[in-house]
Design a protein around this motif. Structure first.
Motif, PDB file in Angstrom:
ATOM      1  N   LEU A 258       0.832  -1.211   0.000  1.00 11.71           N
ATOM      2  CA  LEU A 258       0.000   0.000   0.000  1.00 11.71           C
ATOM      3  C   LEU A 258       0.864   1.259   0.000  1.00 11.71           C
ATOM      4  N   ASP A 259       1.902   1.246   0.822  1.00  7.40           N
ATOM      5  CA  ASP A 259       2.809   2.395   0.889  1.00  7.40           C
ATOM      6  C   ASP A 259       3.444   2.658  -0.478  1.00  7.40           C
ATOM      7  N   ALA A 260       3.889   1.611  -1.137  1.00  5.35           N
ATOM      8  CA  ALA A 260       4.509   1.770  -2.462  1.00  5.35           C
ATOM      9  C   ALA A 260       3.489   2.275  -3.477  1.00  5.35           C
ATOM     10  N   ALA A 261       2.258   1.771  -3.407  1.00  9.00           N
ATOM     11  CA  ALA A 261       1.218   2.208  -4.343  1.00  9.00           C
ATOM     12  C   ALA A 261       0.901   3.684  -4.138  1.00  9.00           C
ATOM     13  N   LEU A 262       0.804   4.108  -2.889  1.00 10.53           N
ATOM     14  CA  LEU A 262       0.523   5.517  -2.614  1.00 10.53           C
ATOM     15  C   LEU A 262       1.700   6.406  -3.017  1.00 10.53           C
ATOM     16  N   ALA A 263       2.909   5.929  -2.792  1.00 11.39           N
ATOM     17  CA  ALA A 263       4.095   6.711  -3.159  1.00 11.39           C
ATOM     18  C   ALA A 263       4.188   6.903  -4.669  1.00 11.39           C
ATOM     19  N   ALA A 264       3.641   5.966  -5.430  1.00 12.74           N
ATOM     20  CA  ALA A 264       3.710   6.044  -6.889  1.00 12.74           C
ATOM     21  C   ALA A 264       2.658   6.991  -7.476  1.00 12.74           C
ATOM     22  N   LEU A 265       1.685   7.383  -6.667  1.00  8.60           N
ATOM     23  CA  LEU A 265       0.635   8.288  -7.151  1.00  8.60           C
ATOM     24  C   LEU A 265       1.168   9.714  -7.281  1.00  8.60           C
TER      25      LEU A 265
ATOM     26  N   LEU B 281      -5.379  -2.552  -6.348  1.00 11.83           N
ATOM     27  CA  LEU B 281      -4.431  -3.306  -7.169  1.00 11.83           C
ATOM     28  C   LEU B 281      -3.218  -3.761  -6.343  1.00 11.83           C
ATOM     29  N   ALA B 282      -2.810  -2.928  -5.398  1.00 16.09           N
ATOM     30  CA  ALA B 282      -1.658  -3.285  -4.550  1.00 16.09           C
ATOM     31  C   ALA B 282      -1.964  -4.490  -3.681  1.00 16.09           C
ATOM     32  N   LEU B 283      -3.226  -4.647  -3.321  1.00 12.17           N
ATOM     33  CA  LEU B 283      -3.606  -5.750  -2.429  1.00 12.17           C
ATOM     34  C   LEU B 283      -4.177  -6.937  -3.153  1.00 12.17           C
ATOM     35  N   ASP B 284      -4.279  -6.853  -4.483  1.00 10.82           N
ATOM     36  CA  ASP B 284      -4.809  -7.958  -5.279  1.00 10.82           C
ATOM     37  C   ASP B 284      -3.804  -9.106  -5.271  1.00 10.82           C
TER      38      ASP B 284
END
Length: 171
Positions: free
Chosen positions: A113-120, A165-168
């Motif tokens: 989740l942290d990586a997904a948010l950082a990529a936004l 998507l990060a948790l899929d």
């Protein structure tokens, strides 16, 4: 194996032979731990190999240092996420504490989740954090950020999709 792969492997091997000791010593000074330095040095060369590109001869050390710095930051970020989760667990009654396997899975999910948010984009991430952590309504976020409520909705959908998507787990 493509024709370029043996040449790349040879270039990485040469790069490793010339700079591994220096890189590991540099990482050891930064991290204060020879074992972590060895792991990150290995990961640095793995990234070079996976990228399929080696740096020009005069740029080898700056290139390796840039990759290693990113890995140090990733490691530090992971430690912060793990520490925050473990602190939250310490506040829980022991009877409700998750098993070690559940803790490891939760930390892994938090890191994704942290990586997904950082990529936004920064604006999308900020809107999401204002909503989820500060508890602001979409109207309050729109007023604070100087954007339309429709834009807040769009950003929240984008952030929600990234988190989903990060948790899929059906990779």
């Amino acid at each position: 194996m493509s024709a370029a792969e043996p040449a790349l492997q040879q270039q990485v091997s040469l790069l490793y032979g010339e700079h591994h000791g220096w890189l590991q010593a540099w990482l050891r000074r930064r991290l204060g731990c020879a074992h972590h330095a060895a792991d990150l040095a290995h990961d640095t060369y793995l990234r070079v190999l996976v990228s399929g590109r080696t740096p020009p001869p005069g740029q080898a050390r700056p290139h390796l240092m840039q990759i290693a710095k990113g890995l140090v930051i990733d490691r530090h970020r992971r430690q912060l996420v793990e520490r925050a989760y473990l602190d939250a667990l310490a506040a829980m009654p022991e009877a409700l504490a998750p098993s070690p396997e559940q803790r490891a899975a939760a930390v892994e999910s938090l890191l994704r989740l942290d990586a997904a948010l950082a990529a936004l984009p920064a604006a999308v991430r900020e809107v999401f954090l204002l909503s989820q952590f500060d508890g602001l309504t979409y109207a309050e976020i729109a007023a604070r950020q100087g954007i339309a409520v429709a834009t807040v909705r769009k950003y929240m959908l984008k952030a929600g999709e990234a988190c989903f998507l990060a948790l899929d787990h059906d990779d």
